[in-house]
Design a protein around this motif. Sequence first.
Motif, PDB file in Angstrom:
ATOM      1  N   GLU A  94      -5.779  -0.699  -3.718  1.00  0.00           N
ATOM      2  CA  GLU A  94      -5.507   0.238  -2.626  1.00  0.00           C
ATOM      3  C   GLU A  94      -4.249  -0.167  -1.870  1.00  0.00           C
ATOM      4  N   GLU A  96      -1.694  -1.917  -3.071  1.00  0.00           N
ATOM      5  CA  GLU A  96      -0.536  -1.696  -3.932  1.00  0.00           C
ATOM      6  C   GLU A  96      -0.242  -0.217  -4.149  1.00  0.00           C
ATOM      7  N   ALA A  97      -1.248   0.638  -3.980  1.00  0.00           N
ATOM      8  CA  ALA A  97      -1.041   2.079  -4.123  1.00  0.00           C
ATOM      9  C   ALA A  97      -0.443   2.682  -2.858  1.00  0.00           C
ATOM     10  N   GLY A  98      -0.281   1.846  -1.833  1.00  0.00           N
ATOM     11  CA  GLY A  98       0.327   2.331  -0.597  1.00  0.00           C
ATOM     12  C   GLY A  98      -0.675   2.867   0.400  1.00  0.00           C
ATOM     13  N   CYS A  99      -1.927   2.566   0.190  1.00  0.00           N
ATOM     14  CA  CYS A  99      -2.963   3.055   1.100  1.00  0.00           C
ATOM     15  C   CYS A  99      -3.174   2.125   2.285  1.00  0.00           C
ATOM     16  N   THR A 148       2.142  -4.561   5.650  1.00  0.00           N
ATOM     17  CA  THR A 148       1.911  -3.350   4.863  1.00  0.00           C
ATOM     18  C   THR A 148       2.742  -3.228   3.588  1.00  0.00           C
ATOM     19  N   HIS A 149       3.684  -4.121   3.346  1.00  0.00           N
ATOM     20  CA  HIS A 149       4.544  -3.978   2.176  1.00  0.00           C
ATOM     21  C   HIS A 149       4.217  -5.016   1.111  1.00  0.00           C
ATOM     22  N   SER A 150       4.513  -4.656  -0.121  1.00  0.00           N
ATOM     23  CA  SER A 150       4.283  -5.531  -1.253  1.00  0.00           C
ATOM     24  C   SER A 150       5.064  -6.831  -1.063  1.00  0.00           C
ATOM     25  N   HIS A 155      -0.455  -8.823   1.329  1.00  0.00           N
ATOM     26  CA  HIS A 155      -0.450  -8.667  -0.118  1.00  0.00           C
ATOM     27  C   HIS A 155      -0.774 -10.007  -0.791  1.00  0.00           C
TER      28      HIS A 155
END
Length: 181
Positions: A94, A96-99, A148-150, A155
């Motif tokens: 979720e 990594e999908a940007g959720c 919030t970012h990879s 992460h």
Amino acid sequence: MTDDVLTARNRANAQNSTGPKTEAGKTKVAGNARRHGATSRPDPDQVATWLAIILDRPELTSRDLLPEDDAGYRALALAEAEVRFIMALQALQEFEAGCAASDEITQDLREVGQGIMQELIDDGGTKREVRSGTALMDHILQHEAQETHSGGKRHRLLKRYLAEAKAQRRKALAAWLAVAA
């Protein structure tokens, strides 16, 4: 250094790392698992479903859910490990999908920073005040990016939780196979 010296040193260091001591600190870390769900308590229904699969029994009894023998304990541990692995994997996917959304604290910080900047614009703050407000917003945005970012802290944390869940599942499977064989 001898093993005894190393052991004594490690034990002394461990006494300094015992977690939060104040009630406020304990309350803060108590919510860590709820933040992303990757390490929260597994759903009992999902554990029961996996236990039924592991034991190859469509209908479980209360004895299966409250085991009294080593094989039962190992099967239950494997079922819990499987559910934890799935939870950690879903949380990472979720993210990594940007959720992934910013946490409440980051959202509050952003709102406060925007309020400060708006006041500076409306009231015509000095250059120094505007620079300070801009620097504050930069720090808030950097923090938000980390969350919030990879590749950011969250992460990396979710990846670590997944690796730990994989290791736990692997150990539980080996233990289960040792008693099931």
